[in-house]
Design an enzyme around this catalytic site. Structure first.
Site, PDB file in Angstrom:
ATOM      1  N   GLY A  27       0.844  -1.187   0.000  1.00  0.00           N
ATOM      2  CA  GLY A  27       0.000   0.000   0.000  1.00  0.00           C
ATOM      3  C   GLY A  27       0.883   1.242   0.000  1.00  0.00           C
ATOM      4  N   SER A  28       0.467   2.241   0.779  1.00  0.00           N
ATOM      5  CA  SER A  28       1.172   3.525   0.799  1.00  0.00           C
ATOM      6  C   SER A  28       2.664   3.341   1.146  1.00  0.00           C
ATOM      7  CB  SER A  28       0.475   4.439   1.812  1.00  0.00           C
ATOM      8  OG  SER A  28       1.094   5.682   1.856  1.00  0.00           O
ATOM      9  N   SER A  52      -5.357 -10.461  -3.500  1.00  0.00           N
ATOM     10  CA  SER A  52      -5.175  -9.087  -3.043  1.00  0.00           C
ATOM     11  C   SER A  52      -5.177  -8.151  -4.245  1.00  0.00           C
ATOM     12  CB  SER A  52      -3.829  -8.955  -2.313  1.00  0.00           C
ATOM     13  OG  SER A  52      -3.445  -7.593  -2.272  1.00  0.00           O
ATOM     14  N   ASP A  84      -2.243  -1.856  10.473  1.00  0.00           N
ATOM     15  CA  ASP A  84      -1.885  -2.168  11.869  1.00  0.00           C
ATOM     16  C   ASP A  84      -2.833  -3.198  12.485  1.00  0.00           C
ATOM     17  OD1 ASP A  84       0.370  -0.371  12.231  1.00  0.00           O
ATOM     18  OD2 ASP A  84      -1.092   1.236  11.956  1.00  0.00           O
ATOM     19  N   THR A  85      -4.136  -3.079  12.172  1.00  0.00           N
ATOM     20  CA  THR A  85      -5.125  -3.975  12.783  1.00  0.00           C
ATOM     21  C   THR A  85      -5.063  -5.398  12.226  1.00  0.00           C
ATOM     22  OG1 THR A  85      -6.670  -3.077  11.175  1.00  0.00           O
ATOM     23  CG2 THR A  85      -6.820  -2.224  13.434  1.00  0.00           C
ATOM     24  N   HIS A 109       5.772   1.073  11.917  1.00  0.00           N
ATOM     25  CA  HIS A 109       5.100   1.801  13.001  1.00  0.00           C
ATOM     26  C   HIS A 109       5.030   0.822  14.168  1.00  0.00           C
ATOM     27  CE1 HIS A 109       2.283   4.247  15.201  1.00  0.00           C
ATOM     28  NE2 HIS A 109       1.193   3.560  14.881  1.00  0.00           N
ATOM     29  N   ASP A 192       3.633   9.344  17.232  1.00  0.00           N
ATOM     30  CA  ASP A 192       3.006   9.250  15.904  1.00  0.00           C
ATOM     31  C   ASP A 192       1.479   9.311  16.035  1.00  0.00           C
ATOM     32  OD1 ASP A 192       3.605   8.544  12.934  1.00  0.00           O
ATOM     33  OD2 ASP A 192       1.942   7.237  13.505  1.00  0.00           O
ATOM     34  N   GLU A 228      -9.271  30.348   1.051  1.00  0.00           N
ATOM     35  CA  GLU A 228      -8.770  30.963   2.273  1.00  0.00           C
ATOM     36  C   GLU A 228      -8.282  29.942   3.296  1.00  0.00           C
ATOM     37  OE1 GLU A 228      -8.392  34.295   2.528  1.00  0.00           O
ATOM     38  OE2 GLU A 228      -7.247  33.699   4.280  1.00  0.00           O
ATOM     39  N   GLU A 232      -4.694  27.855   0.684  1.00  0.00           N
ATOM     40  CA  GLU A 232      -3.605  28.721   1.160  1.00  0.00           C
ATOM     41  C   GLU A 232      -2.874  28.122   2.358  1.00  0.00           C
ATOM     42  OE1 GLU A 232      -4.731  32.855   1.457  1.00  0.00           O
ATOM     43  OE2 GLU A 232      -2.765  33.431   2.245  1.00  0.00           O
TER      44      GLU A 232
HETATM   45  N1  LIG Z   1       0.387   5.432   5.263  1.00  0.00           N
HETATM   46  C1  LIG Z   1       1.560   5.928   5.637  1.00  0.00           C
HETATM   47  O1  LIG Z   1       2.119   6.779   4.968  1.00  0.00           O
HETATM   48  C2  LIG Z   1       2.252   5.470   6.866  1.00  0.00           C
HETATM   49  C3  LIG Z   1       2.013   4.223   7.376  1.00  0.00           C
HETATM   50  N2  LIG Z   1       2.814   3.746   8.370  1.00  0.00           N
HETATM   51  C4  LIG Z   1       2.608   2.382   8.829  1.00  0.00           C
HETATM   52  O2  LIG Z   1       2.867   1.494   7.749  1.00  0.00           O
HETATM   53  C5  LIG Z   1       2.048   0.334   7.861  1.00  0.00           C
HETATM   54  C6  LIG Z   1       1.245   0.154   6.578  1.00  0.00           C
HETATM   55  O3  LIG Z   1       0.346   1.237   6.465  1.00  0.00           O
HETATM   56  P1  LIG Z   1      -0.148   1.760   5.028  1.00  0.00           P
HETATM   57  O4  LIG Z   1       0.993   1.783   4.078  1.00  0.00           O
HETATM   58  O5  LIG Z   1      -0.908   3.013   5.303  1.00  0.00           O
HETATM   59  O6  LIG Z   1      -1.152   0.592   4.598  1.00  0.00           O
HETATM   60  P2  LIG Z   1      -2.137   0.551   3.344  1.00  0.00           P
HETATM   61  O7  LIG Z   1      -3.517   0.413   3.878  1.00  0.00           O
HETATM   62  O8  LIG Z   1      -1.854   1.674   2.399  1.00  0.00           O
HETATM   63  O9  LIG Z   1      -1.701  -0.798   2.617  1.00  0.00           O
HETATM   64  C7  LIG Z   1      -1.836  -2.033   3.237  1.00  0.00           C
HETATM   65  C8  LIG Z   1      -1.314  -3.110   2.325  1.00  0.00           C
HETATM   66  O10 LIG Z   1      -1.375  -4.346   3.026  1.00  0.00           O
HETATM   67  C9  LIG Z   1      -2.053  -5.300   2.217  1.00  0.00           C
HETATM   68  N3  LIG Z   1      -2.685  -6.313   3.036  1.00  0.00           N
HETATM   69  C10 LIG Z   1      -3.926  -6.324   3.589  1.00  0.00           C
HETATM   70  N4  LIG Z   1      -4.130  -7.480   4.235  1.00  0.00           N
HETATM   71  C11 LIG Z   1      -2.989  -8.223   4.061  1.00  0.00           C
HETATM   72  C12 LIG Z   1      -2.595  -9.534   4.453  1.00  0.00           C
HETATM   73  N5  LIG Z   1      -3.400 -10.327   5.154  1.00  0.00           N
HETATM   74  N6  LIG Z   1      -1.364  -9.963   4.101  1.00  0.00           N
HETATM   75  C13 LIG Z   1      -0.525  -9.190   3.389  1.00  0.00           C
HETATM   76  N7  LIG Z   1      -0.856  -7.942   2.964  1.00  0.00           N
HETATM   77  C14 LIG Z   1      -2.080  -7.482   3.313  1.00  0.00           C
HETATM   78  C15 LIG Z   1      -3.031  -4.463   1.408  1.00  0.00           C
HETATM   79  O11 LIG Z   1      -3.448  -5.190   0.261  1.00  0.00           O
HETATM   80  P3  LIG Z   1      -4.903  -5.033  -0.416  1.00  0.00           P
HETATM   81  O12 LIG Z   1      -4.695  -4.149  -1.602  1.00  0.00           O
HETATM   82  O13 LIG Z   1      -5.273  -6.405  -0.803  1.00  0.00           O
HETATM   83  O14 LIG Z   1      -5.810  -4.441   0.629  1.00  0.00           O
HETATM   84  C16 LIG Z   1      -2.137  -3.284   1.055  1.00  0.00           C
HETATM   85  O15 LIG Z   1      -1.288  -3.612  -0.007  1.00  0.00           O
HETATM   86  C17 LIG Z   1       1.206   0.549   9.115  1.00  0.00           C
HETATM   87  O16 LIG Z   1       1.907  -0.014  10.186  1.00  0.00           O
HETATM   88  C18 LIG Z   1       1.180   2.076   9.266  1.00  0.00           C
HETATM   89  O17 LIG Z   1       0.939   2.525  10.566  1.00  0.00           O
HETATM   90  C19 LIG Z   1       3.873   4.446   8.891  1.00  0.00           C
HETATM   91  C20 LIG Z   1       4.162   5.694   8.425  1.00  0.00           C
HETATM   92  C21 LIG Z   1       3.296   6.358   7.456  1.00  0.00           C
HETATM   93  C1  LIG Z   2       0.361  11.406   9.713  1.00  0.00           C
HETATM   94  C2  LIG Z   2      -0.207  10.043   9.462  1.00  0.00           C
HETATM   95  C3  LIG Z   2       0.793   8.903   9.528  1.00  0.00           C
HETATM   96  O1  LIG Z   2       1.299   8.782  10.856  1.00  0.00           O
HETATM   97  C4  LIG Z   2       1.946   9.247   8.600  1.00  0.00           C
HETATM   98  C5  LIG Z   2       1.696   9.452   7.149  1.00  0.00           C
HETATM   99  O2  LIG Z   2       3.035   9.451   9.067  1.00  0.00           O
HETATM  100  C6  LIG Z   2       0.088   7.608   9.152  1.00  0.00           C
HETATM  101  O3  LIG Z   2      -0.070   6.738  10.031  1.00  0.00           O
HETATM  102  O4  LIG Z   2      -0.327   7.465   7.984  1.00  0.00           O
HETATM  103 MG   LIG Z   3       3.304   9.132  11.027  1.00  0.00          MG
HETATM  104 MG   LIG Z   4       0.782   6.939  11.845  1.00  0.00          MG
END
Ligand SMILES: NC(=O)C1=CN([C@@H]2O[C@H](COP(=O)(O)OP(=O)(O)OC[C@H]3O[C@@H](n4cnc5c(N)ncnc54)[C@H](OP(=O)(O)O)[C@@H]3O)[C@@H](O)[C@H]2O)C=CC1
Ligand SMILES: CC[C@](O)(C(C)=O)C(=O)O
Ligand SMILES: [Mg+2]
Ligand SMILES: [Mg+2]
Length: 337
Positions: A27-28, A52, A84-85, A109, A192, A228, A232
């Site tokens: 993901g992200s 997925s 995380d969940t 995280h 965080d 506004e 901005e």
């Molecule tokens: N978003 C961010 O910028 C930040 C996130 N974090 C941390 O990074 C971690 C990931 O967050 P984030 O990137 O936002 O997550 P996303 O929700 O963007 O992406 C989650 C990814 O995990 C996949 N996934 C879901 N279930 C499973 C599984 N059972 N097995 C393997 N992969 C799976 C999803 O696939 P599918 O497409 O199938 O759903 C997706 O590719 C977290 O711990 C978060 O707190 C830390 C700093 C910043």
């Molecule tokens: C600010 C949100 C964040 O902690 C991050 C991008 O750093 C997250 O969990 O997505």
């Molecule tokens: Mg953060």
């Molecule tokens: Mg965070």
């Protein structure tokens, strides 16, 4: 206590280049870490369940995609970047059965370690590389030759080399170009969560929506209100990012600065600070973590309702119309940068 900050010169990239890395999730953060690790010469594979929707995106980028269990078995460093969940279930089913002596489990995280949702065995390194920014910008900055600062932490140093490994990983995704700070899982998790709830996401979104409501309810044009209080805001925050609040105050008019100095503390009043302290307390004592885990287990009813309410807020329609007329503003988030 003074923090330790590391830069590229302090990191040995060859350490992570010598490991087999599995990134679980695309993901992200997952896409950003995977692509930048690969571009830094690291042997990386992605772990995603069959079916997925992220699989196609990773494969389009030429990455090898396996199931989480296969990727964990093949790798000697497993970075968990799933939600995380969900991490504790992935850990139990796919990662734990495939751990070998000397492996490393990494997190982006600290949530699952801080709240005891995952308890790794003693024979593996447990560390964190947590970029301080959204994943899509982590990747974009890497591609642009820059970097997003990152935190590293070591929860368990089975190899005696976990910190150097974490620093090497952080450098490979661009973090050490900007600065890597050594912290603990507890400090990262609590700060965080506080930052995203009180300031960066919760605080900022509510501030913008409320400002928009006050102006439009008083009869001002929604387009003017949008420019506004939302558009901005980025320009003002850019000045803070470049030179702190002092630079921002230097650039704005003295009329604005007088309003800033005298009215800001009325908006963010002592009552708001008290509420922020309460929010921090709920993070520290585990109330928020328990609530979020239970909400997820119940199928996220409150999350879904509130997200939909946010999407329906009038500022969204106004903003969409105006952003569509500024080609440079709505830069698409791509899977590469
Ligand atoms: N978003 C961010 O910028 C930040 C996130 N974090 C941390 O990074 C971690 C990931 O967050 P984030 O990137 O936002 O997550 P996303 O929700 O963007 O992406 C989650 C990814 O995990 C996949 N996934 C879901 N279930 C499973 C599984 N059972 N097995 C393997 N992969 C799976 C999803 O696939 P599918 O497409 O199938 O759903 C997706 O590719 C977290 O711990 C978060 O707190 C830390 C700093 C910043
Ligand atoms: C600010 C949100 C964040 O902690 C991050 C991008 O750093 C997250 O969990 O997505
Ligand atoms: Mg953060
Ligand atoms: Mg965070």
């Amino acid at each position: 206590m003074a923090v330790e900050i590391f830069y590229d010169d302090d990191a040995d990239l060859s350490i992570i280049q010598g490991r087999k890395v599995a990134v679980i999730g695309y993901g992200s953060q997952g896409h950003a870490h995977s692509l930048s690790l690969r571009d830094s010469g690291v042997d990386v594979r992605i772990g995603l369940p069959e079916g997925s929707k992220s699989r196609a995106k990773a494969e389009e980028q030429g990455l090898r995609v396996l199931t989480p269990a296969e990727a964990s078995a093949e790798a000697d460093l497993i970075m968990i970047l799933a939600p995380d969940t969900k991490q504790r279930f992935i850990y139990e089913q796919d990662i734990a059965p495939n751990l070998k002596d000397g492996d490393a489990i990494f997190f982006g995280h600290g949530f699952n370690i801080r709240y005891d949702l995952i308890k790794p065995p003693a024979n593996v390194d447990v560390a964190m590389v947590a970029p301080k920014g959204p994943g899509h910008l982590v990747r974009r900055q890497f591609v642009d030759g820059k970097g997003v600062p990152a935190l590293i932490a070591v929860e368990q140093d089975a190899s005696g080399n976990a910190q150097a490994l974490a620093l090497s990983y952080a450098a490979a995704i661009g973090g050490a170009r900007a600065g890597v700070i050594k912290t603990t899982f507890t400090e990262e998790t609590e700060t965080d969560l506080f930052g995203e709830q009180a300031v960066l996401c919760g605080g900022a979104s509510a501030l913008v929506q409320t400002g928009f409501e006050v102006l439009t309810e008083a009869g001002y044009a929604p387009e003017i209100a949008y420019f506004e209080v939302l558009h901005e805001l980025k320009l003002i925050v850019d000045l803070m990012y470049e030179g702190g609040i002092a630079r921002q105050r230097y650039s704005i008019s003295d009329t604005a600065e007088y309003g800033d100095l005298t009215r800001g503390p009325r908006v963010i009043s002592p009552a708001v600070k008290e509420e922020m302290k309460k929010i921090l307390g709920e993070i520290q004592d585990g109330t928020f973590a328990r609530e979020w885990v239970a909400e997820d287990e119940a199928g996220r009813p409150n999350f879904t309702k509130l997200e939909e309410q946010g999407n329906q807020h009038p500022i969204e329609a106004t903003g969409k119309k105006l952003r569509d007329l500024m080609s440079w503003v709505d830069r698409p988030i791509t899977e590469t940068a």
